[in-house]
Design a protein around this motif. Structure first.
Motif, PDB file in Angstrom:
ATOM      1  N   LEU A 113      -4.565  16.499  46.815  1.00  0.00           N
ATOM      2  CA  LEU A 113      -5.318  17.385  45.929  1.00  0.00           C
ATOM      3  C   LEU A 113      -4.556  17.784  44.666  1.00  0.00           C
ATOM      4  CD1 LEU A 113      -7.188  19.598  48.551  1.00  0.00           C
ATOM      5  CD2 LEU A 113      -8.108  17.707  47.191  1.00  0.00           C
ATOM      6  N   PRO A 114      -3.254  18.122  44.722  1.00  0.00           N
ATOM      7  CA  PRO A 114      -2.571  18.455  43.459  1.00  0.00           C
ATOM      8  C   PRO A 114      -2.621  17.313  42.447  1.00  0.00           C
ATOM      9  CG  PRO A 114      -1.293  19.258  45.316  1.00  0.00           C
ATOM     10  CD  PRO A 114      -2.393  18.406  45.893  1.00  0.00           C
ATOM     11  N   ALA A 115      -2.370  16.080  42.896  1.00  0.00           N
ATOM     12  CA  ALA A 115      -2.398  14.932  41.977  1.00  0.00           C
ATOM     13  C   ALA A 115      -3.797  14.710  41.422  1.00  0.00           C
ATOM     14  CB  ALA A 115      -1.908  13.675  42.693  1.00  0.00           C
ATOM     15  N   LEU A 116      -4.824  14.890  42.251  1.00  0.00           N
ATOM     16  CA  LEU A 116      -6.195  14.688  41.791  1.00  0.00           C
ATOM     17  C   LEU A 116      -6.617  15.784  40.815  1.00  0.00           C
ATOM     18  CD1 LEU A 116      -7.823  13.590  45.179  1.00  0.00           C
ATOM     19  CD2 LEU A 116      -7.259  12.134  43.211  1.00  0.00           C
ATOM     20  N   VAL A 117      -6.125  17.001  41.025  1.00  0.00           N
ATOM     21  CA  VAL A 117      -6.408  18.094  40.091  1.00  0.00           C
ATOM     22  C   VAL A 117      -5.731  17.815  38.748  1.00  0.00           C
ATOM     23  CG1 VAL A 117      -5.894  20.528  39.610  1.00  0.00           C
ATOM     24  CG2 VAL A 117      -6.881  19.861  41.816  1.00  0.00           C
ATOM     25  N   LEU A 118      -4.498  17.341  38.782  1.00  0.00           N
ATOM     26  CA  LEU A 118      -3.803  16.972  37.537  1.00  0.00           C
ATOM     27  C   LEU A 118      -4.577  15.888  36.796  1.00  0.00           C
ATOM     28  CD1 LEU A 118      -0.096  16.887  38.778  1.00  0.00           C
ATOM     29  CD2 LEU A 118      -1.059  18.497  37.116  1.00  0.00           C
ATOM     30  N   ILE A 150       0.084  10.944  63.547  1.00  0.00           N
ATOM     31  CA  ILE A 150       1.081  10.520  62.567  1.00  0.00           C
ATOM     32  C   ILE A 150       0.647   9.227  61.886  1.00  0.00           C
ATOM     33  CG2 ILE A 150       3.459   9.706  62.291  1.00  0.00           C
ATOM     34  CD1 ILE A 150       4.234  11.645  64.521  1.00  0.00           C
ATOM     35  N   LEU A 151       0.039   8.311  62.658  1.00  0.00           N
ATOM     36  CA  LEU A 151      -0.431   7.057  62.070  1.00  0.00           C
ATOM     37  C   LEU A 151      -1.434   7.340  60.964  1.00  0.00           C
ATOM     38  CD1 LEU A 151      -0.495   3.949  62.135  1.00  0.00           C
ATOM     39  CD2 LEU A 151      -2.371   4.120  63.794  1.00  0.00           C
ATOM     40  N   ASP A 152      -2.316   8.325  61.211  1.00  0.00           N
ATOM     41  CA  ASP A 152      -3.329   8.688  60.229  1.00  0.00           C
ATOM     42  C   ASP A 152      -2.680   9.192  58.944  1.00  0.00           C
ATOM     43  OD1 ASP A 152      -6.037   9.114  59.461  1.00  0.00           O
ATOM     44  OD2 ASP A 152      -5.756  11.255  59.804  1.00  0.00           O
ATOM     45  N   ARG A 153      -1.563   9.927  59.085  1.00  0.00           N
ATOM     46  CA  ARG A 153      -0.886  10.472  57.905  1.00  0.00           C
ATOM     47  C   ARG A 153       0.080   9.485  57.280  1.00  0.00           C
ATOM     48  NH1 ARG A 153      -0.687  15.013  61.332  1.00  0.00           N
ATOM     49  NH2 ARG A 153       1.308  14.313  62.131  1.00  0.00           N
ATOM     50  N   GLY A 154       0.610   8.529  58.081  1.00  0.00           N
ATOM     51  CA  GLY A 154       1.681   7.676  57.611  1.00  0.00           C
ATOM     52  C   GLY A 154       1.234   6.367  56.999  1.00  0.00           C
ATOM     53  N   LEU A 155       0.892   5.397  57.836  1.00  0.00           N
ATOM     54  CA  LEU A 155       0.603   4.058  57.345  1.00  0.00           C
ATOM     55  C   LEU A 155      -0.601   4.036  56.417  1.00  0.00           C
ATOM     56  CD1 LEU A 155       1.237   2.025  60.620  1.00  0.00           C
ATOM     57  CD2 LEU A 155       2.815   2.496  58.738  1.00  0.00           C
ATOM     58  N   ARG A 156      -1.653   4.715  56.785  1.00  0.00           N
ATOM     59  CA  ARG A 156      -2.817   4.764  55.905  1.00  0.00           C
ATOM     60  C   ARG A 156      -2.486   5.495  54.607  1.00  0.00           C
ATOM     61  NH1 ARG A 156      -7.571   6.616  60.144  1.00  0.00           N
ATOM     62  NH2 ARG A 156      -7.238   4.977  61.690  1.00  0.00           N
ATOM     63  N   GLY A 157      -1.573   6.471  54.717  1.00  0.00           N
ATOM     64  CA  GLY A 157      -1.212   7.238  53.529  1.00  0.00           C
ATOM     65  C   GLY A 157      -0.567   6.409  52.443  1.00  0.00           C
ATOM     66  N   ILE A 158       0.128   5.335  52.816  1.00  0.00           N
ATOM     67  CA  ILE A 158       0.748   4.473  51.820  1.00  0.00           C
ATOM     68  C   ILE A 158      -0.320   3.840  50.932  1.00  0.00           C
ATOM     69  CG2 ILE A 158       2.186   2.445  51.448  1.00  0.00           C
ATOM     70  CD1 ILE A 158       3.693   4.837  52.570  1.00  0.00           C
ATOM     71  N   LEU A 159      -1.394   3.346  51.563  1.00  0.00           N
ATOM     72  CA  LEU A 159      -2.495   2.756  50.804  1.00  0.00           C
ATOM     73  C   LEU A 159      -3.161   3.800  49.921  1.00  0.00           C
ATOM     74  CD1 LEU A 159      -4.281   0.295  50.232  1.00  0.00           C
ATOM     75  CD2 LEU A 159      -5.679   0.950  52.206  1.00  0.00           C
ATOM     76  N   ASP A 160      -3.374   5.007  50.481  1.00  0.00           N
ATOM     77  CA  ASP A 160      -3.979   6.092  49.703  1.00  0.00           C
ATOM     78  C   ASP A 160      -3.112   6.441  48.493  1.00  0.00           C
ATOM     79  OD1 ASP A 160      -6.008   6.250  51.558  1.00  0.00           O
ATOM     80  OD2 ASP A 160      -5.137   7.949  52.632  1.00  0.00           O
ATOM     81  N   LEU A 161      -1.811   6.455  48.705  1.00  0.00           N
ATOM     82  CA  LEU A 161      -0.878   6.806  47.641  1.00  0.00           C
ATOM     83  C   LEU A 161      -1.044   5.895  46.430  1.00  0.00           C
ATOM     84  CD1 LEU A 161       1.591   8.313  46.521  1.00  0.00           C
ATOM     85  CD2 LEU A 161       3.033   6.758  47.854  1.00  0.00           C
ATOM     86  N   PHE A 162      -1.116   4.609  46.662  1.00  0.00           N
ATOM     87  CA  PHE A 162      -1.257   3.692  45.540  1.00  0.00           C
ATOM     88  C   PHE A 162      -2.668   3.747  44.953  1.00  0.00           C
ATOM     89  CE2 PHE A 162       2.590   2.044  47.489  1.00  0.00           C
ATOM     90  CZ  PHE A 162       3.379   1.888  46.364  1.00  0.00           C
ATOM     91  N   GLY A 163      -3.648   4.126  45.791  1.00  0.00           N
ATOM     92  CA  GLY A 163      -4.994   4.332  45.260  1.00  0.00           C
ATOM     93  C   GLY A 163      -5.039   5.501  44.296  1.00  0.00           C
ATOM     94  N   VAL A 164      -4.362   6.607  44.632  1.00  0.00           N
ATOM     95  CA  VAL A 164      -4.318   7.779  43.747  1.00  0.00           C
ATOM     96  C   VAL A 164      -3.535   7.446  42.484  1.00  0.00           C
ATOM     97  CG1 VAL A 164      -3.533  10.169  43.518  1.00  0.00           C
ATOM     98  CG2 VAL A 164      -4.563   9.398  45.658  1.00  0.00           C
ATOM     99  N   TRP A 165      -2.425   6.694  42.636  1.00  0.00           N
ATOM    100  CA  TRP A 165      -1.671   6.243  41.456  1.00  0.00           C
ATOM    101  C   TRP A 165      -2.576   5.458  40.515  1.00  0.00           C
ATOM    102  CZ3 TRP A 165      -0.667   1.116  40.016  1.00  0.00           C
ATOM    103  CH2 TRP A 165       0.245   0.953  38.961  1.00  0.00           C
ATOM    104  N   TRP A 166      -3.400   4.559  41.071  1.00  0.00           N
ATOM    105  CA  TRP A 166      -4.319   3.761  40.253  1.00  0.00           C
ATOM    106  C   TRP A 166      -5.354   4.660  39.573  1.00  0.00           C
ATOM    107  CZ3 TRP A 166      -9.603   2.887  40.224  1.00  0.00           C
ATOM    108  CH2 TRP A 166     -10.034   1.812  39.449  1.00  0.00           C
ATOM    109  N   LEU A 167      -5.897   5.631  40.306  1.00  0.00           N
ATOM    110  CA  LEU A 167      -6.883   6.540  39.724  1.00  0.00           C
ATOM    111  C   LEU A 167      -6.290   7.306  38.543  1.00  0.00           C
ATOM    112  CD1 LEU A 167      -8.601   8.054  42.900  1.00  0.00           C
ATOM    113  CD2 LEU A 167      -9.711   6.682  41.132  1.00  0.00           C
TER     114      LEU A 167
END
Length: 246
Positions: free
Chosen positions: A184-189, A214-231
């Motif tokens: 949320l902080p990155a999306l608000v920025l 942890i799997l929900d927060r970890g491995l999937r989070g890597i993909l989400d991270l680059f998705g937010v970077w792209w956005l």
């Protein structure tokens, strides 16, 4: 119904099978916000414990500020937060986890910090001190937060804290995806608004174990991270929009 037709503050609690923790948490929220115009939305993410009965009992006993939003099946924490945000009637939405580890005494602190800030601030995010999670959870969170900060540079050391206050109108405009609530902080920025932080103290879970792994927060989070970077890369300019009067 949206802001302007209801209370000033909407508290959104995403939860799954947290009946024992919720019973205590709701009393604590009532105490923390006793002098505030507010509502509490428990978003029941397909629980199969006695959460529905417990909430119905409270509402029948006179807790008219309490609302039960239910998913017919579990859709995840992000979906639960989103359902609560779109159902909220307040101008400010404050989120808190349903497991009782977030302390409700910070709810008015977060709300007041946002309400006293100027209109360029979009979120006040809690930052946990003295984490009470297991060692594995703490290390996985530390790694994820370090990686996120290196890539997104959102100035937030702990984006996974459930305590966050946002302006409801802005909250509904943020791009949604599974895992969204951790960015949320990155999306608000990305929308051109500022981020403020409040240090909060985490607590021990009273009952049960986490329903979001942890799997929900970890491995999937890597993909989400680059998705937010792209956005964020795809929105370089955020203009201030006005309509000049004649």
């Amino acid at each position: 119904m949206h802001e302007g037709t209801g209370p000033a503050i909407s508290i959104v609690i995403p939860c799954k099978n947290e009946s024992a923790n919720l019973a205590v948490l709701l009393d604590e929220i009532d105490a923390a916000l006793a002098d505030r115009d507010h509502e509490v939305l428990v978003v029941d993410d397909g629980s199969n414990d006695d959460t529905p009965a417990m909430l119905a009992g409270r509402i029948d006993a006179g807790a008219r500020h309490l609302r039960h939003i239910r998913h017919d099946r579990s859709a995840g924490q992000s979906a639960a937060v989103r359902s609560g945000v779109f159902a909220a009637r307040g101008a400010v939405v404050v989120t808190i986890d349903g497991d009782g580890q977030n302390d409700p005494r910070y709810l008015p602190v977060l709300a007041d910090r946002l309400l006293s800030a100027d209109a360029t601030v979009g979120i006040v995010a809690g930052q946990r001190l003295k984490r009470t999670d297991t060692l594995v959870k703490r290390w996985s969170s530390r790694f994820a937060n370090s990686l996120r900060e290196a890539i997104l540079r959102d100035g937030t050391r702990d984006s996974g804290c459930g305590l966050k206050a946002l302006r409801a109108e802005l909250f509904r405009q943020l791009p949604y995806f599974d895992g969204w609530h951790r960015y949320l902080p990155a999306l608000v920025l990305r929308e051109g608004f500022g981020v403020l932080h409040v240090d909060v103290v985490d607590r021990e879970r009273r009952h049960g174990t986490s329903n979001y792994g942890i799997l929900d927060r970890g491995l999937r989070g890597i993909l989400d991270l680059f998705g937010v970077w792209w956005l964020r890369r795809r929105r370089k300019i955020v203009p201030r929009i006005t309509e000049p009067s004649r």
